[in-house]
Design a protein around this motif. Structure first.
Motif, PDB file in Angstrom:
ATOM      1  N   ALA A 112      -7.177   2.812   6.541  1.00 27.06           N
ATOM      2  CA  ALA A 112      -6.949   1.579   5.987  1.00 27.06           C
ATOM      3  C   ALA A 112      -5.843   0.669   6.582  1.00 27.06           C
ATOM      4  O   ALA A 112      -4.950   1.309   7.096  1.00 27.06           O
ATOM      5  N   HIS A 125      -3.802  -3.016   5.899  1.00 30.76           N
ATOM      6  CA  HIS A 125      -3.485  -4.185   5.295  1.00 30.76           C
ATOM      7  C   HIS A 125      -2.702  -5.295   5.942  1.00 30.76           C
ATOM      8  O   HIS A 125      -1.651  -4.766   6.453  1.00 30.76           O
ATOM      9  N   ILE A 155      -7.922  -6.723   3.598  1.00 32.08           N
ATOM     10  CA  ILE A 155      -7.859  -5.275   3.743  1.00 32.08           C
ATOM     11  C   ILE A 155      -9.074  -4.922   4.591  1.00 32.08           C
ATOM     12  O   ILE A 155     -10.085  -5.475   4.516  1.00 32.08           O
ATOM     13  N   TYR A 213      -0.824  -9.119   5.541  1.00 34.42           N
ATOM     14  CA  TYR A 213      -0.373 -10.021   4.833  1.00 34.42           C
ATOM     15  C   TYR A 213      -0.075 -11.335   5.226  1.00 34.42           C
ATOM     16  O   TYR A 213       0.851 -11.309   6.443  1.00 34.42           O
ATOM     17  N   GLN A 221     -11.010  -1.825   5.939  1.00 38.92           N
ATOM     18  CA  GLN A 221     -11.399  -0.665   5.455  1.00 38.92           C
ATOM     19  C   GLN A 221     -11.956   0.078   6.703  1.00 38.92           C
ATOM     20  O   GLN A 221     -13.052  -0.182   7.327  1.00 38.92           O
ATOM     21  N   LEU A 271      -3.645 -11.338   0.869  1.00 32.48           N
ATOM     22  CA  LEU A 271      -3.978  -9.722   1.493  1.00 32.48           C
ATOM     23  C   LEU A 271      -5.206  -9.744   2.209  1.00 32.48           C
ATOM     24  O   LEU A 271      -6.131  -9.962   1.489  1.00 32.48           O
ATOM     25  N   PRO A 316     -13.927  -7.661   6.355  1.00 32.00           N
ATOM     26  CA  PRO A 316     -12.795  -7.268   5.748  1.00 32.00           C
ATOM     27  C   PRO A 316     -12.711  -8.039   4.406  1.00 32.00           C
ATOM     28  O   PRO A 316     -13.660  -9.199   4.194  1.00 32.00           O
ATOM     29  N   MET A 326       0.794  -1.205  -0.068  1.00 29.47           N
ATOM     30  CA  MET A 326      -0.012  -0.072  -0.140  1.00 29.47           C
ATOM     31  C   MET A 326       0.774   1.361   0.009  1.00 29.47           C
ATOM     32  O   MET A 326       1.714   1.304   0.790  1.00 29.47           O
ATOM     33  N   GLU A 357       0.362  -3.392   7.840  1.00 34.15           N
ATOM     34  CA  GLU A 357       0.498  -1.726   7.263  1.00 34.15           C
ATOM     35  C   GLU A 357      -0.961  -0.968   7.445  1.00 34.15           C
ATOM     36  O   GLU A 357      -1.901  -1.625   7.501  1.00 34.15           O
TER      37      GLU A 357
END
Length: 216
Positions: free
Chosen positions: A107, A109, A77, A111, A79, A75, A25, A1, A170
């Motif tokens: 946001a 992220h 996400i 992984y 929000q 990944l 998510p 990101m 992140e």
């Protein structure tokens, strides 16, 4: 990101709090079946691993779990609050007019590579915990044990669980930190006056972020 330094969020507690607040998510993976995405409620175990571990499940008919079983990186996400930012709110508009619209948002992220499982007792524990989490505030919470065990057993055969240890995390809090204090004040006032609940949610987060910085 893509995350400019001004917007980077590295506080693990803040990241975990936002992850819990994001109720549905998106999990994205790329494997032998191409690029796939699923919207899933997840459990976060913050003390498992360096950044925590995520738990969830797919419908067995969903082909995405097979990519995870084959070792594809995922990944996820999360929000958070988001809102359109009008340049008319900036003090700079009256000063020189060199302003353009943008979008403020939060946001996270996450992984990692997942372990896939279909053990019935492990799945039962997972779905029971997920149900308890989302039923907690109801006056009469529903529990998995309320349904006949034979029915639950049949439902468990129709899903596949996964545990995803987070290997990289992140966070991006794009809240106008790169603008002047006058511009930030104008944005907060503009959002606070909006009839959109989402806009007011973002301004609350901006105010919270500002207070946290002042407390340092």
């Amino acid at each position: 990101m893509y995350t400019p330094a001004a917007f980077r969020q590295d506080d693990l507690a803040a990241l975990h709090q936002q992850m819990r607040a994001s109720r549905l998510p998106t999990l994205i993976s790329h494997g032998s079946q191409g690029l796939l995405a699923s919207h899933l409620p997840l459990l976060l175990e913050p003390d498992e691993g360096e950044y925590g571990t995520l738990y969830g499940h797919f419908a067995r008919a969903n082909p995405q779990w097979r990519d995870l079983a084959e070792g594809s990186e995922a990944l996820v996400i999360f929000q958070g609050a988001e809102a359109y930012i009008s340049p008319s709110w900036y003090a700079a508009k009256a000063e020189h007019g060199k302003v353009v619209p943008t979008w403020n948002y939060i946001a996270v992220h996450a992984y990692g590579q997942a372990e896939v499982f279909d053990d019935a007792e492990r799945l039962l524990q997972l779905v029971s915990r997920l149900s308890a989490l989302h039923e907690a505030e109801r006056p009469q919470p529903w529990a998995v044990s309320d349904a006949p065990r034979e029915y639950i057993d049949s439902m468990l055969r129709a899903i596949v669980g996964f545990a995803l240890p987070i290997q990289r995390l992140e966070g991006k809090w794009k809240l106008g930190q790169n603008r002047s204090q006058a511009d930030q004040t104008g944005v907060r006032e503009g959002l606070a006056a909006s009839s959109e609940a989402r806009d007011r949610e973002l301004v609350a987060q901006m105010q919270h972020d500002q207070l946290a910085k002042e407390a340092l």
